[in-house]
Structure formats: structure tokens, C-alpha cells
Design a protein around this motif. Sequence first.
Motif, PDB file in Angstrom:
ATOM      1  N   ASN A  87       0.848  -1.179   0.000  1.00 27.03           N
ATOM      2  CA  ASN A  87       0.000   0.000   0.000  1.00 27.03           C
ATOM      3  C   ASN A  87       0.894   1.244   0.000  1.00 27.03           C
ATOM      4  O   ASN A  87       1.812   1.350   0.811  1.00 27.03           O
ATOM      5  N   PRO A  88       0.652   2.207  -0.899  1.00 24.13           N
ATOM      6  CA  PRO A  88       1.506   3.402  -0.962  1.00 24.13           C
ATOM      7  C   PRO A  88       1.450   4.270   0.294  1.00 24.13           C
ATOM      8  O   PRO A  88       2.252   5.176   0.453  1.00 24.13           O
ATOM      9  N   GLU A  89       0.526   4.005   1.195  1.00 28.08           N
ATOM     10  CA  GLU A  89       0.443   4.744   2.456  1.00 28.08           C
ATOM     11  C   GLU A  89       1.176   4.038   3.593  1.00 28.08           C
ATOM     12  O   GLU A  89       1.584   4.683   4.556  1.00 28.08           O
ATOM     13  N   THR A  90       1.316   2.701   3.515  1.00 24.62           N
ATOM     14  CA  THR A  90       1.795   1.945   4.681  1.00 24.62           C
ATOM     15  C   THR A  90       3.004   1.057   4.427  1.00 24.62           C
ATOM     16  O   THR A  90       3.505   0.443   5.358  1.00 24.62           O
ATOM     17  N   ALA A  91       3.465   0.932   3.204  1.00 20.84           N
ATOM     18  CA  ALA A  91       4.579   0.029   2.892  1.00 20.84           C
ATOM     19  C   ALA A  91       5.811   0.415   3.718  1.00 20.84           C
ATOM     20  O   ALA A  91       5.939   1.568   4.125  1.00 20.84           O
ATOM     21  N   PRO A  92       6.705  -0.485   3.969  1.00 19.38           N
ATOM     22  CA  PRO A  92       6.788  -1.853   3.461  1.00 19.38           C
ATOM     23  C   PRO A  92       6.104  -2.905   4.352  1.00 19.38           C
ATOM     24  O   PRO A  92       5.866  -4.018   3.911  1.00 19.38           O
ATOM     25  N   TYR A  93       5.770  -2.543   5.616  1.00 19.29           N
ATOM     26  CA  TYR A  93       5.178  -3.523   6.537  1.00 19.29           C
ATOM     27  C   TYR A  93       4.051  -2.900   7.339  1.00 19.29           C
ATOM     28  O   TYR A  93       4.026  -1.690   7.574  1.00 19.29           O
ATOM     29  N   PHE A  94       3.145  -3.781   7.807  1.00 19.98           N
ATOM     30  CA  PHE A  94       2.015  -3.351   8.626  1.00 19.98           C
ATOM     31  C   PHE A  94       1.870  -4.326   9.789  1.00 19.98           C
ATOM     32  O   PHE A  94       1.793  -5.537   9.576  1.00 19.98           O
ATOM     33  N   LEU A  95       1.849  -3.791  11.012  1.00 14.71           N
ATOM     34  CA  LEU A  95       1.622  -4.580  12.225  1.00 14.71           C
ATOM     35  C   LEU A  95       0.253  -4.179  12.768  1.00 14.71           C
ATOM     36  O   LEU A  95       0.059  -3.035  13.193  1.00 14.71           O
ATOM     37  N   THR A  96      -0.700  -5.089  12.746  1.00 14.35           N
ATOM     38  CA  THR A  96      -2.095  -4.796  13.077  1.00 14.35           C
ATOM     39  C   THR A  96      -2.346  -4.793  14.575  1.00 14.35           C
ATOM     40  O   THR A  96      -1.968  -5.731  15.276  1.00 14.35           O
ATOM     41  N   LEU A  97      -3.029  -3.734  15.040  1.00 16.73           N
ATOM     42  CA  LEU A  97      -3.496  -3.651  16.423  1.00 16.73           C
ATOM     43  C   LEU A  97      -4.952  -4.104  16.488  1.00 16.73           C
ATOM     44  O   LEU A  97      -5.704  -3.945  15.515  1.00 16.73           O
ATOM     45  N   ASP A  98      -5.376  -4.614  17.633  1.00 14.98           N
ATOM     46  CA  ASP A  98      -6.749  -5.112  17.781  1.00 14.98           C
ATOM     47  C   ASP A  98      -7.757  -4.001  18.122  1.00 14.98           C
ATOM     48  O   ASP A  98      -8.689  -4.204  18.889  1.00 14.98           O
ATOM     49  N   VAL A  99      -7.609  -2.850  17.498  1.00 19.63           N
ATOM     50  CA  VAL A  99      -8.552  -1.738  17.650  1.00 19.63           C
ATOM     51  C   VAL A  99      -9.807  -2.083  16.844  1.00 19.63           C
ATOM     52  O   VAL A  99      -9.697  -2.504  15.690  1.00 19.63           O
ATOM     53  N   PRO A 100     -10.999  -1.905  17.425  1.00 20.07           N
ATOM     54  CA  PRO A 100     -12.226  -2.204  16.674  1.00 20.07           C
ATOM     55  C   PRO A 100     -12.364  -1.330  15.429  1.00 20.07           C
ATOM     56  O   PRO A 100     -12.096  -0.135  15.471  1.00 20.07           O
ATOM     57  N   THR A 101     -12.769  -1.942  14.318  1.00 20.39           N
ATOM     58  CA  THR A 101     -12.980  -1.228  13.066  1.00 20.39           C
ATOM     59  C   THR A 101     -14.341  -1.590  12.486  1.00 20.39           C
ATOM     60  O   THR A 101     -14.994  -2.518  12.946  1.00 20.39           O
ATOM     61  N   SER A 102     -14.717  -0.864  11.448  1.00 22.77           N
ATOM     62  CA  SER A 102     -15.989  -1.087  10.767  1.00 22.77           C
ATOM     63  C   SER A 102     -15.808  -0.807   9.281  1.00 22.77           C
ATOM     64  O   SER A 102     -14.963   0.003   8.903  1.00 22.77           O
ATOM     65  N   GLU A 103     -16.594  -1.451   8.456  1.00 24.60           N
ATOM     66  CA  GLU A 103     -16.559  -1.192   7.012  1.00 24.60           C
ATOM     67  C   GLU A 103     -17.394   0.039   6.641  1.00 24.60           C
ATOM     68  O   GLU A 103     -17.418   0.447   5.499  1.00 24.60           O
ATOM     69  N   GLU A 104     -18.079   0.602   7.621  1.00 25.91           N
ATOM     70  CA  GLU A 104     -18.897   1.794   7.401  1.00 25.91           C
ATOM     71  C   GLU A 104     -18.395   2.921   8.291  1.00 25.91           C
ATOM     72  O   GLU A 104     -17.815   2.676   9.346  1.00 25.91           O
ATOM     73  N   ALA A 105     -18.650   4.160   7.869  1.00 22.19           N
ATOM     74  CA  ALA A 105     -18.244   5.315   8.678  1.00 22.19           C
ATOM     75  C   ALA A 105     -18.811   5.148  10.086  1.00 22.19           C
ATOM     76  O   ALA A 105     -19.921   4.650  10.229  1.00 22.19           O
ATOM     77  N   PRO A 106     -18.008   5.433  11.069  1.00 22.30           N
ATOM     78  CA  PRO A 106     -16.772   6.193  11.120  1.00 22.30           C
ATOM     79  C   PRO A 106     -15.493   5.355  10.954  1.00 22.30           C
ATOM     80  O   PRO A 106     -14.401   5.877  11.147  1.00 22.30           O
ATOM     81  N   TYR A 107     -15.597   4.097  10.600  1.00 19.34           N
ATOM     82  CA  TYR A 107     -14.465   3.210  10.273  1.00 19.34           C
ATOM     83  C   TYR A 107     -13.564   2.854  11.447  1.00 19.34           C
ATOM     84  O   TYR A 107     -12.519   2.258  11.261  1.00 19.34           O
ATOM     85  N   GLY A 108     -13.934   3.217  12.627  1.00 16.36           N
ATOM     86  CA  GLY A 108     -13.146   2.892  13.815  1.00 16.36           C
ATOM     87  C   GLY A 108     -14.061   2.605  14.985  1.00 16.36           C
ATOM     88  O   GLY A 108     -15.233   2.299  14.801  1.00 16.36           O
ATOM     89  N   PRO A 109     -13.540   2.706  16.187  1.00 14.82           N
ATOM     90  CA  PRO A 109     -14.357   2.402  17.365  1.00 14.82           C
ATOM     91  C   PRO A 109     -15.552   3.333  17.491  1.00 14.82           C
ATOM     92  O   PRO A 109     -15.460   4.522  17.183  1.00 14.82           O
ATOM     93  N   THR A 110     -16.664   2.776  17.937  1.00 15.30           N
ATOM     94  CA  THR A 110     -17.893   3.534  18.153  1.00 15.30           C
ATOM     95  C   THR A 110     -18.527   3.065  19.458  1.00 15.30           C
ATOM     96  O   THR A 110     -18.675   1.866  19.640  1.00 15.30           O
ATOM     97  N   PRO A 111     -18.905   3.917  20.370  1.00 12.86           N
ATOM     98  CA  PRO A 111     -18.644   5.349  20.323  1.00 12.86           C
ATOM     99  C   PRO A 111     -17.185   5.649  20.674  1.00 12.86           C
ATOM    100  O   PRO A 111     -16.566   4.954  21.459  1.00 12.86           O
ATOM    101  N   TYR A 112     -16.673   6.687  20.075  1.00 14.70           N
ATOM    102  CA  TYR A 112     -15.333   7.175  20.385  1.00 14.70           C
ATOM    103  C   TYR A 112     -15.402   8.688  20.258  1.00 14.70           C
ATOM    104  O   TYR A 112     -15.306   9.250  19.169  1.00 14.70           O
ATOM    105  N   LEU A 113     -15.600   9.349  21.387  1.00 14.81           N
ATOM    106  CA  LEU A 113     -15.973  10.763  21.413  1.00 14.81           C
ATOM    107  C   LEU A 113     -14.814  11.671  21.787  1.00 14.81           C
ATOM    108  O   LEU A 113     -14.908  12.470  22.704  1.00 14.81           O
ATOM    109  N   GLU A 114     -13.738  11.593  21.057  1.00 14.40           N
ATOM    110  CA  GLU A 114     -12.573  12.434  21.322  1.00 14.40           C
ATOM    111  C   GLU A 114     -12.501  13.629  20.368  1.00 14.40           C
ATOM    112  O   GLU A 114     -11.689  14.519  20.553  1.00 14.40           O
TER     113      GLU A 114
END
Length: 178
Positions: A87-114
Motif C-alpha cells: 500500500n503506498p500509504e503503509t509500505a513496506p510492513y504493517f503490524l495490526t493492532l486489535d482496535v475495533p474497526t468497521s466497514e462503514e463510517a466512522p471506520y473505527g471504534p464507536t462510540p469514540y468521542l474524542e
Amino acid sequence: LLLHIDTQKKLQQEVFIPPAKISYWFMLNRKSNIEKLYRGIPGDENKSELIKTFTVKTGIPGERPTPLPKLLGKEYWTIVKKEVSDNPETAPYFLTLDVPTSEEAPYGPTPYLECNGQCNWVTPGLFGLHGTAGHPEKLLPENPGSSGCIRHSDENISYLFNLLRPEKDEIRYYIQDI
């Protein structure tokens, strides 16, 4: 004989506490963009050896921040996977964290009110540690930051990719908002 019986009862009442597991773990100082890699008792700097300190670039504060575990009732994230990235944004390596994600907006943890309300990370994907794909300027202070991930120089993410084994070891990722 009475002493022997009393000693046996006492031994049966004692609880076995396994020794603490030695492992690699991280502490990210989110506001100062300083990340420290330790080896020792996770979360305990006094019982760990500082292996390396990294200057990183975290998510954009107030817009697409690197999520704080404590805002979701957790003490830390865990690195759960590592992979080669083209990926041109993340190469050459990616180490995944277990942060909750979603395929729909907001694409991250919900609720997350920061972010003066719910944060929106703009594009779907995982949160983690990654490189700059040959663009070291992405780590400069003038760069606003990532979309929630933690950017490393390509050299440093290569070092971490070769060192860590999330498939075999629990690797905790603590974050302080300092």
C-alpha cells in the motif's frame, strides 16, 4: 505427625501464582510522538529493559486520532498480526493492532468521542504500526499525521517486523496521552 498435617493443609491452601511472562511491549506517548519498545513485564517499566525509542507520527489529533484504549475500557491494544504491505500509504510492513474497526463510517471504534463528538477516520481499514513507503517527510512535524495509525520510518518498521512474532507472543501496546 501433627506438625506434618498442619504443613500439608497450609500447602494445599496456598495459591500457585505463575511467574510473570517476559515479552516485548510498547509505550506510546501519543502527543509527543515518542514510542518506546521494552522487553520485560508488560506495562512495568521498572521490570523491563528499554530496547529502543522511536520517533513516530500518530493519528491527526481531534480528527482521526490514534485511539486510546482507556476510552474503550481497555488497558492496552495488542499487536495481533504482521504482514508485508505494498500500500503506498503503509509500505513496506504493517503490524495490526486489535482496535475495533468497521466497514462503514466512522471506520473505527464507536462510540469514540474524542473529536468534539464521534471521530471519523475517513477510510476503512485496520489500525496499526506501519512505514512511510519511502516518504520520510510523512514523519516531519509539519505533516498532520495518519488516519489513526502509528507511522514509523521504513527502517524502523522493518526492524520491528523482523523482531516481533505476534503469531506466537502477546505484544501489548500501551498508550499515554502525553
